[in-house]
Scaffold this motif. Structure first.
Motif, short mmCIF file in Angstrom:
data_model
loop_
_atom_site.label_atom_id
_atom_site.label_comp_id
_atom_site.label_asym_id
_atom_site.label_seq_id
_atom_site.Cartn_x
_atom_site.Cartn_y
_atom_site.Cartn_z
N UNK A 1 0.84 -1.22 0.00
CA UNK A 1 0.00 0.00 0.00
C UNK A 1 0.87 1.26 0.00
N UNK A 2 2.17 1.09 0.14
CA UNK A 2 3.06 2.25 0.20
C UNK A 2 4.08 2.19 -0.93
N UNK B 1 -1.46 -4.47 9.23
CA UNK B 1 -0.54 -3.77 10.12
C UNK B 1 -0.08 -2.42 9.57
N UNK B 2 0.51 -2.46 8.38
CA UNK B 2 1.08 -1.24 7.82
C UNK B 2 0.02 -0.47 7.04
N UNK B 3 -0.88 -1.19 6.37
CA UNK B 3 -1.86 -0.52 5.50
C UNK B 3 -2.88 0.27 6.30
N UNK B 4 -3.24 -0.21 7.50
CA UNK B 4 -4.28 0.46 8.29
C UNK B 4 -3.79 0.84 9.69
N UNK B 5 -2.47 0.90 9.83
CA UNK B 5 -1.89 1.26 11.11
C UNK B 5 -2.49 0.40 12.23
N UNK B 6 -2.41 -0.90 12.04
CA UNK B 6 -3.02 -1.85 12.98
C UNK B 6 -1.99 -2.86 13.50
N UNK B 7 -0.75 -2.41 13.69
CA UNK B 7 0.31 -3.36 14.05
C UNK B 7 -0.01 -4.17 15.31
N UNK C 1 -13.50 -0.79 4.47
CA UNK C 1 -14.33 0.38 4.15
C UNK C 1 -13.61 1.69 4.44
N UNK C 2 -12.39 1.60 4.96
CA UNK C 2 -11.71 2.82 5.42
C UNK C 2 -10.70 3.32 4.39
N UNK C 3 -10.79 4.60 4.08
CA UNK C 3 -9.86 5.21 3.13
C UNK C 3 -8.59 5.65 3.90
N UNK C 4 -7.46 5.09 3.53
CA UNK C 4 -6.22 5.43 4.24
C UNK C 4 -5.29 6.28 3.36
N UNK D 1 -0.98 7.55 3.18
CA UNK D 1 -0.11 7.40 2.02
C UNK D 1 0.50 8.76 1.64
N UNK D 2 -0.38 9.78 1.58
CA UNK D 2 0.10 11.12 1.18
C UNK D 2 1.19 11.62 2.12
N UNK D 3 0.95 11.43 3.40
CA UNK D 3 1.94 11.86 4.41
C UNK D 3 3.27 11.12 4.23
N UNK D 4 3.17 9.80 4.03
CA UNK D 4 4.39 9.01 3.88
C UNK D 4 5.17 9.46 2.64
N UNK D 5 4.45 9.76 1.57
CA UNK D 5 5.13 10.18 0.34
C UNK D 5 5.84 11.52 0.56
#
Ligand code: PLP
Length: 378
Positions: free
Chosen positions: A206-207, A232-238, A279-282, A286-290
């Motif tokens: 996702x990144x 974990x990484x895609x939805x900050x659910x580690x 259902x959650x738009x993350x 992504x924008x922040x990480x980029x």
């Protein structure tokens, strides 16, 4: 008393640096910690709410050890559409993070003495898993000069009659490099020719910041490959510990047995939370990480550091060999003198490098890299 297999497994080299960073923080020292292996965002609120609702609804009992049917169906549907590969819920096992998906799959495949190919630099847990299962980890070294991308010839040279599995990880931890479709096609063809199974760890899919992502699972059409992914990484659910394995049916069934007899199902509440994740738009993460990737590369470049620009994940592997011929020394001194924590590359079979994570605020990144710059010019 302790088994030879476990004795032979090295402790984590990252722990020493982390322990030092923690103790310095406790003493009130302003340490900039750039070692994070997880997104710094809170888990999105709808996911948290779904967990609370699951609890209130009494979903607190065992489930099928491979996961609740709704989640397996959702994952199968998502993977089928995303990768344009037909995949059924029976091929999906919901696991305790991506980590258990990898272990279950390797446990289903690796016999005593089998070789498992791992591309270096590599994530810390592949080799210990292989060794716990009685296999041999055979490393394919990539270099800074080749942008940490392996060639198919290199992989071919590492193959022995005992090679059973190759583990691929793109986007890669710790380098952030992303393999292109052409390379993946060649590796898949080679694996088919040599009868080697591919475990494709795609937990950072996702990144990907620069080009369209090429997934080995998609390229292989699901043939001779198992897909590992996680929330974990895609939805900050580690901390929720939800991942999944998607494998050809026979391998999925064998991996399901491993899970059934070790951990049983993933925490039931976390499975309901993961169901909501679809259902959650993350895209905000992504924008922040980029933005951070761009910022970190610019600052490191301006400060005179050499590195391979990462196209994915949230790590940069910085070349520290010109400052110290021992990366563990470099990281220890950087922490003690400049109060910046990085992970020594040796932890990833990348001596001479240090991993910087940009899963932290821009303020921290600016402060941390400025301290690094001063430290190497001291
Ligand atoms: N694979 C890679 C490359 C990772 O970096 C990680 C976690 O850091 C994992 C797998 C395991 O992820 P999880 O936390 O979902 O078990």
């Amino acid at each position: 008393m302790i088994s030879k297999r476990i004795k032979g497994i090295a402790g984590s080299k990252t722990l020493e640096i982390n322990a030092l960073a923690q103790s310095m923080k406790q003493k009130g020292i302003d340490v900039v910690n750039l070692t994070a292996g997880e997104p710094d965002f809170p888990t999105p609120e709808p996911i948290v709410q779904a967990a609370i609702e699951a609890l209130k609804a009494g979903f607190t009992k065992y489930t099928d050890s491979s996961g609740i049917p709704q989640l397996r169906e959702k994952i199968a549907d998502y993977v089928s559409k995303k990768h344009n590969v037909r995949c059924s819920p029976e091929q999906v096992i919901v696991t305790n993070g991506g980590k258990q998906a990898i272990f279950n799959c390797l446990a289903a495949l690796v016999e005593e003495g089998d070789d498992v190919l791992i591309i270096d630099p590599c994530w810390v847990s592949y080799e210990p898993m292989v060794r716990m299962l009685g296999g041999n980890a055979a490393h394919v070294k990539t270099s800074f000069e080749s942008n940490f991308i392996p060639s198919v010839e290199q992989i071919e040279r590492a193959i022995t009659p005992r090679t059973k599995v190759i583990v691929l990880n793109s986007p890669n931890n710790p380098t952030g490099v992303v393999y292109d479709a052409q390379l993946l096609r060649k590796i898949h063809a080679l694996a088919i020719e040599k009868n080697i199974f591919i475990v494709s760890d795609e937990v950072y899919d996702c990144l990907v910041y620069d080009n369209d992502y090429a997934s080995m699972y998609a390229i292989a059409g699901g043939e001779n490959v198992a897909l590992v992914n996680a929330f974990s990484k895609s939805h900050s659910m580690t901390g929720w510990r939800v991942g999944y394995l998607v494998a050809p049916i026979e391998i999925a069934k064998a991996a399901a047995k491993v899970q059934a007899h070790t951990t049983s199902n993933v925490n039931t509440i976390a499975q309901y939370a993961a169901l909501k994740a679809f259902e959650v738009d993350t895209s905000y993460m992504f924008k922040k990480f980029k933005q951070r990737r761009d910022l970190v590369c610019k600052l490191l470049e301006e400060s005179g550091f050499s590195f391979v620009r990462p196209s994915g994940a949230f790590y940069v592997l910085v070349n520290v060999s010109e400052f110290d011929d021992n990366d563990v020394n470099f990281c220890t001194q950087l922490l003690q003198e400049a109060h910046v924590a990085l992970v020594p590359g040796s932890a990833f079979n990348a001596p001479g490098f240090a991993r910087l994570s940009f899963a932290t605020s821009e303020e921290n990144l600016i402060k941390g890299i400025e301290r690094m710059r001063k430290f190497v010019r001291r």
